[in-house]
Enzyme design. Structure first.
Site, PDB file in Angstrom:
ATOM      1  N   LYS A  33       0.841  -1.209   0.000  1.00 29.67           N
ATOM      2  CA  LYS A  33       0.000   0.000   0.000  1.00 29.67           C
ATOM      3  C   LYS A  33       0.873   1.254   0.000  1.00 29.67           C
ATOM      4  CE  LYS A  33      -3.610  -2.642   2.257  1.00 29.67           C
ATOM      5  NZ  LYS A  33      -4.413  -2.977   3.438  1.00 29.67           N
ATOM      6  N   ASP A  60     -11.362   1.716   3.038  1.00 27.08           N
ATOM      7  CA  ASP A  60     -11.499   0.259   2.915  1.00 27.08           C
ATOM      8  C   ASP A  60     -12.920  -0.115   2.494  1.00 27.08           C
ATOM      9  OD1 ASP A  60      -9.386  -1.523   3.292  1.00 27.08           O
ATOM     10  OD2 ASP A  60      -9.320  -1.167   5.459  1.00 27.08           O
ATOM     11  N   GLN A  83      -5.555  -1.643   9.600  1.00 22.74           N
ATOM     12  CA  GLN A  83      -5.184  -2.939   9.039  1.00 22.74           C
ATOM     13  C   GLN A  83      -5.755  -4.060   9.904  1.00 22.74           C
ATOM     14  OE1 GLN A  83      -3.613  -3.254   6.063  1.00 22.74           O
ATOM     15  NE2 GLN A  83      -3.748  -5.477   6.206  1.00 22.74           N
TER      16      GLN A  83
HETATM   17  N1  GUN Z   1      -6.405  -7.387   5.977  1.00 22.15           N
HETATM   18  C1  GUN Z   1      -6.454  -8.173   4.876  1.00 22.15           C
HETATM   19  N2  GUN Z   1      -6.999  -7.508   3.833  1.00 22.15           N
HETATM   20  C2  GUN Z   1      -7.306  -6.278   4.281  1.00 22.15           C
HETATM   21  C3  GUN Z   1      -7.879  -5.120   3.673  1.00 22.15           C
HETATM   22  O1  GUN Z   1      -8.252  -5.108   2.489  1.00 22.15           O
HETATM   23  N3  GUN Z   1      -8.011  -4.035   4.468  1.00 22.15           N
HETATM   24  C4  GUN Z   1      -7.647  -4.043   5.792  1.00 22.15           C
HETATM   25  N4  GUN Z   1      -7.830  -2.926   6.502  1.00 22.15           N
HETATM   26  N5  GUN Z   1      -7.109  -5.085   6.385  1.00 22.15           N
HETATM   27  C5  GUN Z   1      -6.933  -6.200   5.632  1.00 22.15           C
END
Ligand code: GUN
Length: 285
Positions: free
Chosen positions: A53, A120, A97
């Site tokens: 990211k 998200d 996350q």
């Molecule tokens: N953990 C695994 N995939 C994701 C995601 O797309 N967003 C977030 N915030 N955590 C994750």
């Protein structure tokens, strides 16, 4: 023979190029899109997702800040951090996350995020809008949107297709089912309590494996010519492994995503799109 690989890196690059253009335009208008990622603890899987990211943010010109919190942080502490970020006008996207440690109530934490900054797309307001119709999808969950964009890029029609999703998580399986129904697919969702999953996958035009069980989708579970989307990313013997037995299934599928280089980059690209969308909507005209 032409390749039957759905190349997530190629498609995500085209999305990131467009995002970069939009970021440039925003910067010209004195708005620097800013994403804050909150990580609790130091799980290697989360760190590796966040690295992707941050790399994509750098590529597109988005200002990405990472806040690392101790694994013993409380739900209340997290909420108070989020509330500060909600008020901060320079912040456009807030991402917590997942997974969070057991003692933290993830649903309450996500509920604290301003829906306008929920890049998200996990907040009830954004999920509810997605529930209504494709037209109302705005900050929608990134992995499901990434999968749909990948199918669109390769001109795979969704309307009228029979899709079996294996996995019913709030992040992938459930929202993907809704988004595919919004586009007129016939959707079946299987999960850990489904008896004879193969009865459902064998009938499907499109199989989406999102169960987090390495190589659980074997060649005998898919029909010849099926399209197979692999969302799995489990480390096995230090190697990123999907939920699909790629070597054998790729010989039977008409199109298939690899791991890595399939859905993963699409998720990240859609997150960057969401940050730009949030920045645009939060900026007074
Ligand atoms: N953990 C695994 N995939 C994701 C995601 O797309 N967003 C977030 N915030 N955590 C994750």
């Amino acid at each position: 023979m032409t390749s039957n690989i759905l190349d997530g890196r190629l498609v995500s690059d085209s999305i990131l190029k467009e995002v970069s253009r939009e970021v440039k335009a925003l910067v010209k208008a004195k708005v620097l899109p800013k994403l804050v990622i909150i990580l609790v603890g130091d799980s290697p899987a989360s760190l590796s997702y966040i690295k992707q990211k941050r790399l994509a943010s750098k590529k597109t010109g988005i200002n990405c800040i990472q806040k690392v919190l101790d694994k013993n942080v409380t739900t209340e502490d997290l909420i108070s951090i989020i509330e500060k970020l909600n008020k901060d006008k320079t912040v456009h996207g807030i991402l917590v996350q997942l997974p969070l440690p057991e003692h933290v109530n993830a649903n309450i934490v996500i509920r604290a995020i301003d829906p306008m900054k929920d890049v998200d797309g996990f907040q009830a307001y954004n999920l509810g809008k997605m529930f209504l119709s494709a037209k109302f999808e705005c900050l929608s969950p990134c992995t499901p949107r990434g999968i749909i964009k990948m199918l669109e890029y390769y001109k795979v029609g969704i309307a009228g297709k029979s899709v079996t999703i294996v996995g019913r998580s709030n992040i992938v399986g459930k929202p993907l089912a809704i988004m595919l129904m919004n586009r007129d697919a016939t959707v079946t969702v299987c999960h850990s309590k489904t008896a004879h999953i193969e009865d459902y996958t064998r009938d499907a035009d499109i199989v989406v494996a999102a169960a987090g069980r390495p190589k659980m989708i074997t060649a005998d579970m898919v029909k010849k010519g099926a399209i197979v989307i692999d969302v799995g990313t489990t480390k096995v013997d230090n190697k990123l492994t999907g939920d699909v037995d790629f070597e054998k299934v790729s010989k039977k599928a008409s199109l298939i995503t690899p791991v890595p280089g399939g859905v993963g980059p699409m998720t990240v690209a859609c997150l960057m799109e969401n940050v730009v969308r949030a920045a645009k909507r939060l900026t007074p005209k």
